[in-house]
Scaffold this active site. Structure first.
Site, PDB file in Angstrom:
ATOM      1  N   GLU A 167      38.499  43.624  27.980  1.00 13.60           N
ATOM      2  CA  GLU A 167      37.563  42.512  27.866  1.00 13.60           C
ATOM      3  C   GLU A 167      37.217  42.177  26.414  1.00 13.60           C
ATOM      4  OE1 GLU A 167      37.137  40.566  30.049  1.00 13.60           O
ATOM      5  OE2 GLU A 167      37.760  41.696  31.800  1.00 13.60           O
ATOM      6  N   MET A 191      38.112  34.624  36.189  1.00 15.93           N
ATOM      7  CA  MET A 191      38.837  35.870  36.413  1.00 15.93           C
ATOM      8  C   MET A 191      40.328  35.632  36.233  1.00 15.93           C
ATOM      9  SD  MET A 191      38.845  39.098  37.329  1.00 15.93           S
ATOM     10  CE  MET A 191      40.391  39.995  37.376  1.00 15.93           C
ATOM     11  N   GLU A 232      40.524  33.823  29.231  1.00 10.45           N
ATOM     12  CA  GLU A 232      41.303  34.151  30.428  1.00 10.45           C
ATOM     13  C   GLU A 232      42.802  34.077  30.163  1.00 10.45           C
ATOM     14  OE1 GLU A 232      39.791  35.475  32.789  1.00 10.45           O
ATOM     15  OE2 GLU A 232      37.781  34.891  32.148  1.00 10.45           O
ATOM     16  N   ASN A 255      43.315  36.339  37.197  1.00 11.75           N
ATOM     17  CA  ASN A 255      44.405  36.619  38.130  1.00 11.75           C
ATOM     18  C   ASN A 255      45.688  35.988  37.595  1.00 11.75           C
ATOM     19  OD1 ASN A 255      42.348  37.577  40.039  1.00 11.75           O
ATOM     20  ND2 ASN A 255      41.820  35.400  40.092  1.00 11.75           N
ATOM     21  N   GLU A 310      38.696  42.165  41.221  1.00 11.84           N
ATOM     22  CA  GLU A 310      38.314  43.153  40.218  1.00 11.84           C
ATOM     23  C   GLU A 310      36.883  43.626  40.495  1.00 11.84           C
ATOM     24  OE1 GLU A 310      38.035  41.940  36.089  1.00 11.84           O
ATOM     25  OE2 GLU A 310      38.587  43.944  35.420  1.00 11.84           O
TER      26      GLU A 310
HETATM   27 ZN   LIG Z   1      38.016  38.959  30.735  1.00  8.59          ZN
END
Ligand SMILES: [Zn+2]
Length: 878
Positions: free
Chosen positions: A338, A281, A316, A283, A147
């Site tokens: 976010e 992150m 996450e 993923n 990202e």
């Molecule tokens: Zn985030």
């Protein structure tokens, strides 16, 4: 993605792109030819500096065309074959900005299915972005961080979030190594010393959520998930994975209950990486983390570390639905992706661990961000995004303001209605893409209210309102008025909002509340006679500042512990700080209010007070520092007496969070000799035997001891950085290396940043600490300007945009110097101007406030410190 907080918050972000700004039309991909499936085979040996790969892409032409575009940046394309149902079609390529490859076919193709096969090679990145290699304890590893647009640096792909397709990863690694991707392995073969793993085809994903990890990895299983799950570490660290393994299942189950659907993927790996910019992150199925966040030493973990782990994991894991299952159509909704994960992360953390009082931490975040959002450099959190340039430059504001606004709307429509709207949105767009408007529409429907319209005021306008409550001429009636909040002396465009708010007030000795939507510039409300006080933002859920008549404000502060909730007390501390900047209250009155709040029994209210004192400290004129030290001791000394310098058996958890902060304040700003000597003794013990010191105090006592520390202590810290067995201990010592105050040792610490064996992401750990007092800020700024090229050579290009933050503080001369320094084309990076504008605002706010209120504040500090005999002078026994 989760960012880590710091004084230079923005320096802790992960993916911030700032290549030369290219015309958007040239860098967005078209829809003439779109991928429907891609398999990617990579041969990865992290001991080597380069790798090779092939990719097979199934394509669909949606219209007759002879050209189409995809991404590959810095990747050498060795061969390309394009195949139509009738046979091969010759293809040539040209490379444009941002890795856009234009493919031109020998003839026009008609709509239908096609295939493309590419052989390529590339070098590993070494700055911890893209597909990168790193070494730890003599072992080499490959990891990814894609990202926002780094997947194109690793292999050819359609690198935009709306190209959501199934991928198949096929990874070949040296046969004794491990390969991990987003899905479970389907087949594994070994040949000629290479192990090849074919992973199961993923559900539809955007390229930025793919992940790869290879090397001598080890792991522990995560119990209780219902799908296979592991916490994965580099060699020799899996004994630090216990806390992560134990905390994951409850979080995942709480999220499944909220979203009403099972976890969407076939397995879950949490991967701890030593060289990593962000907190973590999201993923899909393979979440990567900074090792400092994910790995805790079971013999020395602290309450703060555990809380951070739970919060980051909740953030996450909530992305697995909000972001991964349903992905933003384009980066203009990154803020929502976010903000939602932050909001949900806070919510789940609070739900699972009420003892954390996490709802207080979240209100601290929203109150703090309003200081930034008040300044001229602020921007609306939803912005048109043309390219991925500087995508994360607004991220601190966007995460925290977005989270605060979501919280306000959840309260306004009611949590169950809000949940219904969110889940209808996820159901409607599962495995696909959506926009913020889709979510608002869903909330409109679930609530029967015009959420879209009210939300627009907070999302599409910069800043926020100031709501003022004044008595009307009719007794019992009050006038609520709104205008844009501005700091005194700053001109900003007038704006108006529709504000959902709930007044809390005391009426005839009883506490009551009244909810309304403030739509006009002025609105009357009848609360009845005998109202003794009004708190205009019940439980501080509203994203606005407020003011009430001066006497009412004082009495609110004086009786706050009895009449207000902890969230409201945090709001009171912060809102009065804003009123000081707005010129609505004076510095001496403000210091009096803060002094009152030092008696607050809730530890997290005290941490808010310390945050605000940090702002005050910058404004206090240097010649008032002795009187300020006395004020600090008077305000915080009784709090430290209540909390105690050492942990008591069975004490409330929150005490161990606030204790080190109080010690830091009392020892440093308060110049309390007892605390200083306590810290020096504890630091000595910690150096000799870490298990002899409360782990929660270790970081702070190392810092306090460093303030007066000598070269020998510095050398000892450095040796511990280099031999640390856990990420937390390494961070503690590295951070403390920046806290030495003797100029020559401070210089040695700054030199070590560039000469020491540090990971690129550790460069700013030391400078956070060196910039903690004014001489240090000046020295750190000078160091940055003198070593600009060496610094920018060690970090991903985009981080250079954040270097203007080194000019923060209250020095006009440094600000001017920075403005000239960054205006020089040699030092200029696209996007830097945004950060420089923020720093300019911060410094100018401070200078104006010092000019306006500095004398009054210094005068108050002087007279009050002489008038009061209640505080012990520095050095007296506590
Ligand atoms: Zn985030």
């Amino acid at each position: 993605m989760t960012r880590l907080s710091s004084t230079l918050a923005c320096l802790c972000l992960a993916t911030l792109t700032c290549f030369v700004r290219a015309n958007a039309a040239d860098t967005r991909l078209g829809r003439e030819v779109v991928p429907t499936f891609q398999s990617i085979s990579l041969r990865l040996d992290a001991d080597s500096t380069s790798y090779t790969g092939t990719t097979h892409i199934e394509l669909k032409a949606t219209e007759p065309t002879q050209t189409f575009r995809f991404h590959a940046r810095g990747v050498t394309l060795d061969t390309i074959r394009f195949t139509s149902p009738k046979g091969p079609v010759k293809v040539t390529t040209t490379t444009g900005d941002k890795g856009v490859i234009t493919a031109t076919l020998a003839r026009k193709i008609t709509p239908g299915a096609y295939k493309m096969d590419i052989e390529f090679h590339d070098t590993f990145n070494t700055d911890a972005v893209g597909l990168y290699r790193m070494e730890k304890d003599g072992h080499a590893y490959a990891f990814t961080q894609f990202e926002a647009d780094y997947a194109r640096d690793a292999f050819p792909c359609w690198d935009e979030p709306s190209f959501k397709i199934p991928y198949q990863l096929i990874l070949s690694v040296p046969q004794d190594e491990v390969a991990i991707a987003n899905t479970l392995p389907e087949k594994e073969t070994v040949k000629d010393g290479w192990k090849t793993t074919i992973f199961k085809t993923t559900r539809p994903l955007p390229s930025y959520l793919l992940a790869i990890a290879t090397g001598d990895l080890e792991w522990v299983e995560i119990p209780g998930l219902g799908i296979p799950g592991r916490v994965v570490t580099v060699k020799g660290q899996s004994q630090l994975a216990k806390a992560a393994a134990e905390t994951t299942a409850p979080i995942l189950h709480a999220l499944e209950a909220y979203f009403g659907t099972p976890y969407p993927y076939d397995k879950l790996d949490l991967i701890a990486i030593p060289e990593y910019w962000a907190g973590a992150m999201e993923n899909a199925g393979a979440i990567t983390y900074s090792d400092r966040v994910l790995l805790l030493d079971p013999t020395a973990q602290t309450v703060s570390q555990m809380r951070r782990l739970v919060m980051v994991s909740a953030h996450e894991l909530s992305h697995m639905w909000f972001g991964d299952l349903v992905t933003m159509q384009w980066w203009d909704d990154l803020w929502l992706n976010e903000s939602f994960a932050d909001w949900m992360g806070d919510k789940i953390t609070h739900q699972l661990h009420p003892e954390y009082d996490w709802n207080l931490t979240s209100v601290q975040d929203s109150q703090k961000i309003m200081f930034e959002d008040a300044r001229p450099s602020t921007r609306a959190i939803r912005q048109p995004v043309e390219s991925t340039d500087n995508l994360f430059e607004n991220v601190g504001l966007a995460y925290n303001k977005g989270k605060a606004v979501l919280s306000m709307f959840e309260q306004w429509v009611g949590p169950e209605t809000f949940q219904k709207g969110v889940n209808a949105y996820l159901k409607a767009h599962a495995w696909g893409n959506a926009t913020a408007d889709d979510l608002w529409k869903s909330l409109d429907q679930s609530s029967g209210r015009n959420v879209s319209q009210v939300m627009a005021g907070f999302i599409e306008q910069p800043g926020f309102p100031l709501v003022t409550v004044e008595p009307a001429s009719t007794k019992g009636t009050y006038v609520l008025s709104q205008r844009r909040f501005t700091n005194l002396g700053v001109e900003q465009a007038a704006l108006s909002w529709q504000i959902p708010l709930t007044l809390k007030f005391e009426h005839d000795g009883k506490i009551e509340s009244r909810s309304l939507l403030l739509v006009a510039s002025e609105q009357s409300v009848d609360l009845g006679p005998n109202v003794s006080w009004i708190y205009p933002n019940q439980d501080a859920y509203g994203y606005f500042r407020w003011n009430v008549p001066a006497e009412m404000l004082k009495s609110l502060a004086a009786t706050s512990a009895r009449s207000l909730t902890p969230r409201e007390r945090i709001g009171l501390i912060s809102s009065s700080g804003a009123l000081l900047l707005a010129g609505a209250i004076h510095g001496d009155d403000y210091l009096r209010i803060l002094e009152t709040m030092g008696a607050d029994p809730q530890p997290l209210v005290l941490t808010s007070l310390l945050d605000i004192l940090q702002n005050v400290k910058t404004v206090i004129p240097p010649d008032a520092s002795v009187a300020f030290a006395a004020y600090v001791r008077r305000t915080l000394g009784p709090a430290l007496d209540r909390v105690g310098m050492s942990a008591a058996p069975g004490e409330a958890e929150a005490l161990s969070v606030v204790r080190p902060q109080l010690l830091a304040w009392m020892g440093d700003e308060g110049r309390d000799a007892t605390v200083q000597s306590f810290a020096e003794t504890q630091a000595k013990h910690f150096l000799e035997d870490p298990s002899s010191v409360d782990p929660a105090l270790a970081g702070e006592v190392l810092i306090l001891a460093a303030h007066n520390g000598d070269q020998a202590l510095f050398d000892a810290y450095r040796a511990h950085v280099e031999s640390a067995k856990t990420p937390a201990v390494r961070s503690q010592y590295l951070n403390a290396m920046g806290a030495f105050r003797k100029p020559e040792i401070r210089k040695a610490a700054l030199d070590y940043v560039l000469s020491g064996p540090l990971h690129p992401n550790e460069i700013f750990t030391v400078t956070r600490a060196t910039g903690n007092d004014e001489p240090g800020r000046e020295a750190t700024y000078r160091w940055m300007t003198e070593h600009y090229e060496a610094i920018t050579g060690r970090i991903p290009a985009e981080f250079a945009t954040y270097l203007p933050f080194f000019a923060s503080g209250c020095s006009e001369e440094r600000l001017k110097n920075a403005q000239a320094f960054f205006a020089d084309p040699k030092h200029h990076v696209s996007g830097q101007e945004v950060q420089l504008a923020e720093v300019t605002d911060q410094v100018e706010d401070c200078l104006r406030l010092r000019e306006r209120e500095g004398t009054a504040m210094a005068g108050y500090l002087e007279t009050s410190s002489h008038a009061s005999g209640a505080h012990p002078p520095a050095g007296s026994p506590r």
